[in-house]
Design an enzyme around this catalytic site. Structure first.
Site, PDB file in Angstrom:
ATOM      1  CB  CYS A   3     -62.364 -15.038  33.276  1.00  0.00           C
ATOM      2  SG  CYS A   3     -62.326 -16.419  34.099  1.00  0.00           S
ATOM      3  CB  CYS A   6     -58.899 -14.545  35.004  1.00  0.00           C
ATOM      4  SG  CYS A   6     -58.481 -15.726  33.871  1.00  0.00           S
ATOM      5  CG  ASP A  29     -68.612 -24.151  44.240  1.00  0.00           C
ATOM      6  OD1 ASP A  29     -68.593 -24.676  43.036  1.00  0.00           O
ATOM      7  OD2 ASP A  29     -69.787 -23.482  44.313  1.00  0.00           O
ATOM      8  CG  HIS A  45     -59.149 -17.730  30.676  1.00  0.00           C
ATOM      9  ND1 HIS A  45     -60.157 -17.512  31.507  1.00  0.00           N
ATOM     10  CD2 HIS A  45     -59.783 -17.748  29.390  1.00  0.00           C
ATOM     11  CE1 HIS A  45     -61.481 -17.655  30.886  1.00  0.00           C
ATOM     12  NE2 HIS A  45     -61.167 -17.818  29.507  1.00  0.00           N
ATOM     13  CG  ASN A  86     -69.975 -29.502  35.324  1.00  0.00           C
ATOM     14  OD1 ASN A  86     -70.362 -30.753  35.122  1.00  0.00           O
ATOM     15  ND2 ASN A  86     -70.197 -28.642  36.269  1.00  0.00           N
ATOM     16  N   GLY A  92     -73.244 -28.183  31.308  1.00  0.00           N
ATOM     17  CA  GLY A  92     -73.472 -27.487  32.486  1.00  0.00           C
ATOM     18  C   GLY A  92     -72.514 -26.726  32.920  1.00  0.00           C
ATOM     19  CG  HIS A  97     -60.692 -19.862  34.603  1.00  0.00           C
ATOM     20  ND1 HIS A  97     -59.838 -18.857  34.463  1.00  0.00           N
ATOM     21  CD2 HIS A  97     -59.946 -21.045  34.989  1.00  0.00           C
ATOM     22  CE1 HIS A  97     -58.791 -19.093  34.921  1.00  0.00           C
ATOM     23  NE2 HIS A  97     -58.658 -20.322  35.261  1.00  0.00           N
ATOM     24  CG  HIS A  99     -63.793 -25.222  37.125  1.00  0.00           C
ATOM     25  ND1 HIS A  99     -64.193 -24.286  36.232  1.00  0.00           N
ATOM     26  CD2 HIS A  99     -64.986 -25.657  37.763  1.00  0.00           C
ATOM     27  CE1 HIS A  99     -65.567 -24.347  36.181  1.00  0.00           C
ATOM     28  NE2 HIS A  99     -65.943 -25.004  36.946  1.00  0.00           N
ATOM     29  CG  HIS A 101     -67.107 -28.969  40.467  1.00  0.00           C
ATOM     30  ND1 HIS A 101     -67.982 -27.945  41.067  1.00  0.00           N
ATOM     31  CD2 HIS A 101     -67.038 -28.735  39.037  1.00  0.00           C
ATOM     32  CE1 HIS A 101     -68.248 -27.066  40.239  1.00  0.00           C
ATOM     33  NE2 HIS A 101     -67.826 -27.309  39.027  1.00  0.00           N
TER      34      HIS A 101
HETATM   35  P1  AMP Z   1     -69.502 -25.170  36.623  1.00  0.00           P
HETATM   36  O1  AMP Z   1     -68.804 -23.994  35.707  1.00  0.00           O
HETATM   37  O2  AMP Z   1     -70.771 -25.479  36.176  1.00  0.00           O
HETATM   38  O3  AMP Z   1     -68.392 -26.333  36.642  1.00  0.00           O
HETATM   39  O4  AMP Z   1     -69.504 -24.442  38.084  1.00  0.00           O
HETATM   40  C1  AMP Z   1     -68.667 -23.520  38.427  1.00  0.00           C
HETATM   41  C2  AMP Z   1     -68.741 -23.361  39.836  1.00  0.00           C
HETATM   42  O5  AMP Z   1     -68.410 -22.190  40.203  1.00  0.00           O
HETATM   43  C3  AMP Z   1     -70.269 -23.236  40.608  1.00  0.00           C
HETATM   44  O6  AMP Z   1     -70.430 -24.610  41.313  1.00  0.00           O
HETATM   45  C4  AMP Z   1     -70.314 -22.051  41.191  1.00  0.00           C
HETATM   46  O7  AMP Z   1     -70.878 -22.066  42.658  1.00  0.00           O
HETATM   47  C5  AMP Z   1     -68.948 -21.725  41.462  1.00  0.00           C
HETATM   48  N1  AMP Z   1     -68.476 -20.204  41.579  1.00  0.00           N
HETATM   49  C6  AMP Z   1     -68.858 -19.186  40.827  1.00  0.00           C
HETATM   50  N2  AMP Z   1     -68.146 -18.085  41.372  1.00  0.00           N
HETATM   51  C7  AMP Z   1     -67.468 -18.233  42.433  1.00  0.00           C
HETATM   52  C8  AMP Z   1     -66.575 -17.604  43.384  1.00  0.00           C
HETATM   53  N3  AMP Z   1     -66.346 -16.404  43.222  1.00  0.00           N
HETATM   54  N4  AMP Z   1     -65.984 -18.388  44.047  1.00  0.00           N
HETATM   55  C9  AMP Z   1     -66.222 -19.693  44.331  1.00  0.00           C
HETATM   56  N5  AMP Z   1     -67.006 -20.677  43.466  1.00  0.00           N
HETATM   57  C10 AMP Z   1     -67.500 -19.855  42.163  1.00  0.00           C
HETATM   58 ZN    ZN Z   2     -60.407 -17.291  33.246  1.00  0.00          ZN
END
Ligand code: AMP
Ligand code: ZN
Length: 113
Positions: A3, A6, A29, A45, A86, A92, A97, A99, A101
């Site tokens: 992950c 993680c 992001d 997680h 999301n 989407g 994990h 989170h 935005h």
């Molecule tokens: P979502 O799961 O659709 O809510 O979005 C996941 C978000 O994580 C996306 O906007 C990606 O650009 C972002 N993302 C993915 N990998 C990384 C990373 N290593 N560091 C920062 N953001 C990330």
């Molecule tokens: Zn995780």
């Protein structure tokens, strides 16, 4: 442990950590959709909102509180901002994990998608 969030929590993937405490970590992001685009993630997680137990609900309040605080610090509190969580494939969600935005710093489009 494949992950990505993680791995950020564990310090195995570098990220510019904006804030952290025992429960939560905040980082930018990697693919920002707005001038301010932070991710407020749980340290534990939890795959998504759908996997939150009732006992874990205070975690969401804590995450929203941190988002609100960061919005104030970034001076977008009065202008307005958006919190997005999301959930699942059709919601989407790309990273399974938990989170939230935090988006702001410009007039966001009406639809969150
Ligand atoms: P979502 O799961 O659709 O809510 O979005 C996941 C978000 O994580 C996306 O906007 C990606 O650009 C972002 N993302 C993915 N990998 C990384 C990373 N290593 N560091 C920062 N953001 C990330
Ligand atoms: Zn995780």
């Amino acid at each position: 442990m494949d992950c990505i969030f993680c791995q950020i929590v564990a310090g195995k993937v570098p990220s510019k950590i904006v804030y952290q405490d025992a429960e939560v970590i905040v980082f930018p992001d990697i693919n920002p959709k707005a001038p301010i685009h932070l991710l407020i993630a749980s340290k534990k997680h939890i795959p998504s909102l759908a996997h939150l137990s009732e006992a874990e609900l205070p975690l969401i309040a804590h995450m929203v509180n941190i988002a609100n605080r960061l919005a104030k610090e970034k001076s977008i509190s009065e202008r307005g901002y958006r919190l997005v969580a999301n959930c699942g494939e059709e919601g989407g969600q790309l990273v399974p994990h938990l989170h939230i935005h935090l988006l702001g710093g410009k007039k966001l489009k009406d639809a969150p998608n």
